[in-house]
Design a protein around this motif. Sequence first.
Motif, PDB file in Angstrom:
ATOM      1  N   SER A  46     -31.262  -4.891 -18.691  1.00  0.00           N
ATOM      2  CA  SER A  46     -29.975  -4.195 -18.696  1.00  0.00           C
ATOM      3  C   SER A  46     -29.145  -4.606 -19.907  1.00  0.00           C
ATOM      4  O   SER A  46     -28.580  -3.761 -20.612  1.00  0.00           O
ATOM      5  N   ALA A  47     -29.078  -5.934 -20.130  1.00  0.00           N
ATOM      6  CA  ALA A  47     -28.310  -6.425 -21.274  1.00  0.00           C
ATOM      7  C   ALA A  47     -28.924  -5.944 -22.578  1.00  0.00           C
ATOM      8  O   ALA A  47     -28.202  -5.535 -23.513  1.00  0.00           O
ATOM      9  N   LEU A  48     -30.252  -5.966 -22.639  1.00  0.00           N
ATOM     10  CA  LEU A  48     -30.933  -5.532 -23.863  1.00  0.00           C
ATOM     11  C   LEU A  48     -30.725  -4.041 -24.101  1.00  0.00           C
ATOM     12  O   LEU A  48     -30.536  -3.596 -25.238  1.00  0.00           O
ATOM     13  N   THR A  49     -30.744  -3.261 -23.012  1.00  0.00           N
ATOM     14  CA  THR A  49     -30.545  -1.814 -23.134  1.00  0.00           C
ATOM     15  C   THR A  49     -29.158  -1.499 -23.680  1.00  0.00           C
ATOM     16  O   THR A  49     -28.996  -0.662 -24.580  1.00  0.00           O
ATOM     17  N   VAL A  50     -28.131  -2.170 -23.115  1.00  0.00           N
ATOM     18  CA  VAL A  50     -26.765  -1.949 -23.577  1.00  0.00           C
ATOM     19  C   VAL A  50     -26.617  -2.351 -25.050  1.00  0.00           C
ATOM     20  O   VAL A  50     -26.048  -1.613 -25.868  1.00  0.00           O
ATOM     21  N   PHE A  51     -27.163  -3.507 -25.365  1.00  0.00           N
ATOM     22  CA  PHE A  51     -27.045  -4.012 -26.741  1.00  0.00           C
ATOM     23  C   PHE A  51     -27.735  -3.082 -27.735  1.00  0.00           C
ATOM     24  O   PHE A  51     -27.151  -2.695 -28.757  1.00  0.00           O
ATOM     25  N   LEU A  52     -28.981  -2.697 -27.420  1.00  0.00           N
ATOM     26  CA  LEU A  52     -29.741  -1.874 -28.351  1.00  0.00           C
ATOM     27  C   LEU A  52     -29.214  -0.446 -28.398  1.00  0.00           C
ATOM     28  O   LEU A  52     -29.311   0.224 -29.439  1.00  0.00           O
ATOM     29  N   SER A  53     -28.665   0.032 -27.275  1.00  0.00           N
ATOM     30  CA  SER A  53     -28.063   1.377 -27.281  1.00  0.00           C
ATOM     31  C   SER A  53     -26.864   1.422 -28.219  1.00  0.00           C
ATOM     32  O   SER A  53     -26.701   2.374 -29.001  1.00  0.00           O
ATOM     33  N   ASN A  54     -26.042   0.394 -28.133  1.00  0.00           N
ATOM     34  CA  ASN A  54     -24.891   0.323 -29.040  1.00  0.00           C
ATOM     35  C   ASN A  54     -25.344   0.207 -30.495  1.00  0.00           C
ATOM     36  O   ASN A  54     -24.752   0.811 -31.398  1.00  0.00           O
ATOM     37  N   ARG A  55     -26.390  -0.573 -30.671  1.00  0.00           N
ATOM     38  CA  ARG A  55     -26.899  -0.747 -32.044  1.00  0.00           C
ATOM     39  C   ARG A  55     -27.492   0.566 -32.555  1.00  0.00           C
ATOM     40  O   ARG A  55     -27.297   0.933 -33.716  1.00  0.00           O
ATOM     41  N   TRP A  56     -28.212   1.251 -31.677  1.00  0.00           N
ATOM     42  CA  TRP A  56     -28.795   2.543 -32.081  1.00  0.00           C
ATOM     43  C   TRP A  56     -27.687   3.528 -32.432  1.00  0.00           C
ATOM     44  O   TRP A  56     -27.785   4.277 -33.403  1.00  0.00           O
ATOM     45  N   ALA A  57     -26.620   3.538 -31.609  1.00  0.00           N
ATOM     46  CA  ALA A  57     -25.500   4.445 -31.877  1.00  0.00           C
ATOM     47  C   ALA A  57     -24.870   4.134 -33.221  1.00  0.00           C
ATOM     48  O   ALA A  57     -24.542   5.044 -34.010  1.00  0.00           O
ATOM     49  N   LYS A  58     -24.709   2.847 -33.520  1.00  0.00           N
ATOM     50  CA  LYS A  58     -24.115   2.463 -34.793  1.00  0.00           C
ATOM     51  C   LYS A  58     -25.013   2.848 -35.960  1.00  0.00           C
ATOM     52  O   LYS A  58     -24.543   3.364 -36.994  1.00  0.00           O
ATOM     53  N   GLU A  59     -26.316   2.602 -35.812  1.00  0.00           N
ATOM     54  CA  GLU A  59     -27.254   2.940 -36.877  1.00  0.00           C
ATOM     55  C   GLU A  59     -27.314   4.456 -37.081  1.00  0.00           C
ATOM     56  O   GLU A  59     -27.414   4.945 -38.229  1.00  0.00           O
ATOM     57  N   THR A  60     -27.262   5.204 -35.973  1.00  0.00           N
ATOM     58  CA  THR A  60     -27.281   6.660 -36.078  1.00  0.00           C
ATOM     59  C   THR A  60     -26.030   7.163 -36.795  1.00  0.00           C
ATOM     60  O   THR A  60     -26.095   8.079 -37.645  1.00  0.00           O
ATOM     61  N   GLN A  61     -24.889   6.564 -36.449  1.00  0.00           N
ATOM     62  CA  GLN A  61     -23.638   6.941 -37.124  1.00  0.00           C
ATOM     63  C   GLN A  61     -23.733   6.675 -38.615  1.00  0.00           C
ATOM     64  O   GLN A  61     -23.370   7.524 -39.442  1.00  0.00           O
ATOM     65  N   GLU A  62     -24.228   5.514 -38.987  1.00  0.00           N
ATOM     66  CA  GLU A  62     -24.368   5.164 -40.398  1.00  0.00           C
ATOM     67  C   GLU A  62     -25.349   6.097 -41.103  1.00  0.00           C
ATOM     68  O   GLU A  62     -25.136   6.485 -42.269  1.00  0.00           O
TER      69      GLU A  62
END
Length: 511
Positions: free
Chosen positions: A44-60
């Motif tokens: 769960s923690a990894l999913t939240v962390f990586l989802s946020n990271r994916w969102a940030k990378e996608t935005q960039e």
Amino acid sequence: MARSNIFKRYARQVKSFFTHLPLFAKYLTIMTALMLVSYLVLMSALTVFLSNRWAKETQELLISNVQQSAEYGENILSECKNSDDVSNALILLSNNIGVTANAVDIDIFFVNHDGKVIICQEDFLYNYSPSSEGCLVHSGYRIPESIMKTVSEGEYFSRKSVEGLFAEDTFFAGSPVYVQDTFVGAFFASTPVQSGLAEYALNLGGMYLSSAIFASALSFLVIYAFTAKLTNPLRQMSNATKSYAQGDFSKRITVRGNDELAELCQSFNKMATALSVLESSRRSFVANVSHELKTPMTTIGGFIDGMLDGTIPPEKHGEYLSIVSGEVKRLSRLVTSMLNLSKIEAGELEIKPTNFDVVQQIVNCMLTFEQEIEKKNITINGFESLNATNVYADRDMLYQVVYNLVDNAVKFTNENGTITVFAGEDKSGKAFVSIENTGEGISSEETGRIFERFYKVDKSRSYDVKSAGLGLYLCKTIIEMHGGTIFAESEKDKFTRFTFTLPKGNGKNNS
């Protein structure tokens, strides 16, 4: 309320089931459950962390691509001087958009200042001829005026649905295009949030799940082996205690390692050894006491019956009554020892210390054994050099100690042997008494055990059959209750010496 009652009943059933599980199953279940919960929390923690990271990378990624497209568009469009140049520029921009969009798997399109879609990657993919009149694929689409106003002033980014454009949440980034300081349009890039995240999560979940399955299987095997190793000594203890309850003290626990569990196993084995020794001593004691009681009672009954029926003539009654009296005294001493033993074990034996001369007690005690001493022609040494030695102790209890030590000395002294008495003050300032006798002596192995309860030195000795194995144990207990010490020294076939120390008296004897 009904749901609450059902939940409570279910909880009680689960608790009852878990309570009746073996310790091995309980520990294994708890450890496995903790492991699975840990994996779930981690996932769960990894999913939240990586989802946020994916969102940030996608935005960039989106912002970077629209910025590059906007810069390229500004360079191309700024060189256009007529409509043919614009058409060629749109073709170049369409190709650039198509290559970029296909490479990073996003949607890129160019709109004019009114928000109308002019070109997109579809033009490149399907060989459409781009036109300033608008995109053939997205002719019905138009960027809202509010978004165009925002992007004309700088960069734009959103991750929400856009009315008339995107029905679902979408990452949407835009960058303006200026030609000679005039806002002519903007490049936009987009990608759906859910589909992109779902694909990302699916790939991540697949890797995590395969890793978790492997790690879980390995962890389960390790936990199973560790649990079995941890509970195996406890199972052995359980089986051993059942054997002990049936009187079999032969089982021992296998000791492995050097941890707390190993110390517990060692202590358990020591306890089993002590119980075995105690049980053996108890059986020996019961046999000895039975013999001690039976033999004098048989002797007393036989002599009394002989005097009553005339088998023993009247002129010999005195002689035989003397023997009967000795046997009665012997029984009395045995009963007294057993009573004192019971009081000691119950913590009821109290000492009443007074000041008195222990040497006088030794002399009086020696007189009690005068007949036995003369019968064996024993020589008594040391009395001539003894001085009064005052001690602070319970007079009656100390007499029992002296009596037992003198009794042992007389019993084990060889024919024509010697008993030597020492008394005085030792280096620590305590009074001491030593009684030494010649004879067979005691082996070094037995010297360390002679003060144990019920222990008898060399049970094969014919002259030791009158010992129940309590005398020296009582001596040790009584001396230690007074704050003193007692120990034995012996040299095989030469001598045996018992020495005890006591607090020194003040020199004023109490009556």
